[in-house]
Design an enzyme around this catalytic site. Structure first.
Site: not given
Length: 337
Positions: A59-60, A83-86, A89, A129
């Site tokens: 859970s970011e 990953f920066a992509d995540y 949220p 990613h």
């Protein structure tokens, strides 16, 4: 000085910081027992215990929100978003809470957190990613944004970020994680010393936030770059034989405008290079600043070389990246204008 990969240098920075300050804590997804998917935190839990280096749920939003609360109570969290992509949220927590808490409380509370994120392409990770979202953070007042290009800077900048009293977004180019990159190839080459970027100072060392560095002296054109694109810029300058000056920005916020202006006024030409998509990318801000502060010194329009304006193309990753050929073409166009 010892030689390290960027992964080792980042790990060493956290180790040094945790050893110097008991308030520094490290956590994130798979960060504790496993040591992170890229092994940046390997061994820290064994050395400092599960109360200072631990795993978080997937859970970011929860990771960043917890870090903000910790920081308000005096701790210094250094958290990893896998990953920066995540990070999306957690974006509301970063923008609405971390970036504003000092100002909303009139300085009664601060938020000394570091959010580490592997960024960019280079591992054939596809759309989820490989993103480079730095512009989403440079737009937010109250955040600092850092992008190192080599192990020495990665260590020094990360220690400075951990010691900073305000939130820092620390973007780590994963294409540079496991070894050097000479700007031409899709895999590491040896040695880092090709551009004298490999030795890492032992123990506590800092690199100040907001200070760019000249990686290559030149008088014909200035190339502004950061992260992986520093190496691409160096390769393009060598390939074309153009006397280009390569400025490694290192931190995007705060930005070393003095270094940029001094270089462009000297050369009279400028090319901006970044891996992220072009539209509304950080390069647009750089072009605007150069135009504003160097207008009467410019001999040609400022050029941008960037990623495509498209979702990240897995099958065409090495065409999506600005490579030496694309940067070299921009250099030639600027020189002939």
């Amino acid at each position: 000085m010892p030689r390290m990969t960027m992964i080792e240098a980042i790990r060493d920075a956290m180790d040094v910081s945790m050893g110097r300050d008991d308030n520094v804590v490290v956590f994130g997804e798979d960060v504790g027992y496993f040591g992170g998917v890229f092994r940046c935190t390997a061994g820290l839990q064994q050395k400092y215990g599960t109360s200072r280096c631990f795993d978080a749920p997937i859970s970011e939003l929860g990771i960043v929100g917890t870090a903000i609360g910790m920081a308000a109570y005096g701790l210094r969290p250094c958290v990893e978003v896998q990953f920066a992509d995540y990070v999306y949220p957690a974006y509301d927590q970063i923008v609405s809470e971390a970036a504003r808490i000092r100002y909303r409380s009139a300085g009664q509370f601060t938020c000394p957190i570091v959010i580490r994120m592997p960024t960019g392409g280079g591992i054939f990770g596809g759309q989820t990613h490989s993103q480079s979202p730095e512009a989403l953070f440079t737009h937010v007042s109250g955040l600092k944004v850092v992008v190192p290009s080599n192990p020495q800077d990665a260590k020094g900048l990360l220690i400075s970020a951990i010691e900073d009293p305000d939130p820092v977004i620390f973007l780590e180019p994963k294409r540079l994680y496991n070894g050097p990159f000479d700007g031409h190839h899709d895999r590491p080459v040896t040695p880092w010393s090709k551009h004298e970027l490999g030795d890492v100072a032992a123990d506590h060392v800092t690199v100040p936030l907001g200070k760019a560095v000249t990686r290559r002296e030149g008088s014909a054109v200035t190339i502004l770059a950061y992260g992986t694109m520093v190496h691409v810029a160096l390769a393009a300058a060598e390939d074309t034989g153009i006397d280009a000056e390569v400025i490694d920005l290192r931190t995007l916020v705060p930005l070393d405008l003095d270094a940029i202006v001094a270089s462009v006024k000297k050369t009279g030409r400028c090319v901006v290079v970044h891996e992220a998509t072009m539209t509304s990318g950080f390069g647009a801000e750089l072009v605007s600043l150069v135009q504003e502060h160097c207008f009467y010194h410019l001999e040609a329009p400022v050029a941008r070389v960037a990623g495509w304006d498209t979702p990240y193309p897995h099958a065409q990753e090495w065409d999506y990246f600005p490579g030496p050929a694309r940067v070299g073409e921009a250099l030639r166009v600027v020189m002939e204008a």
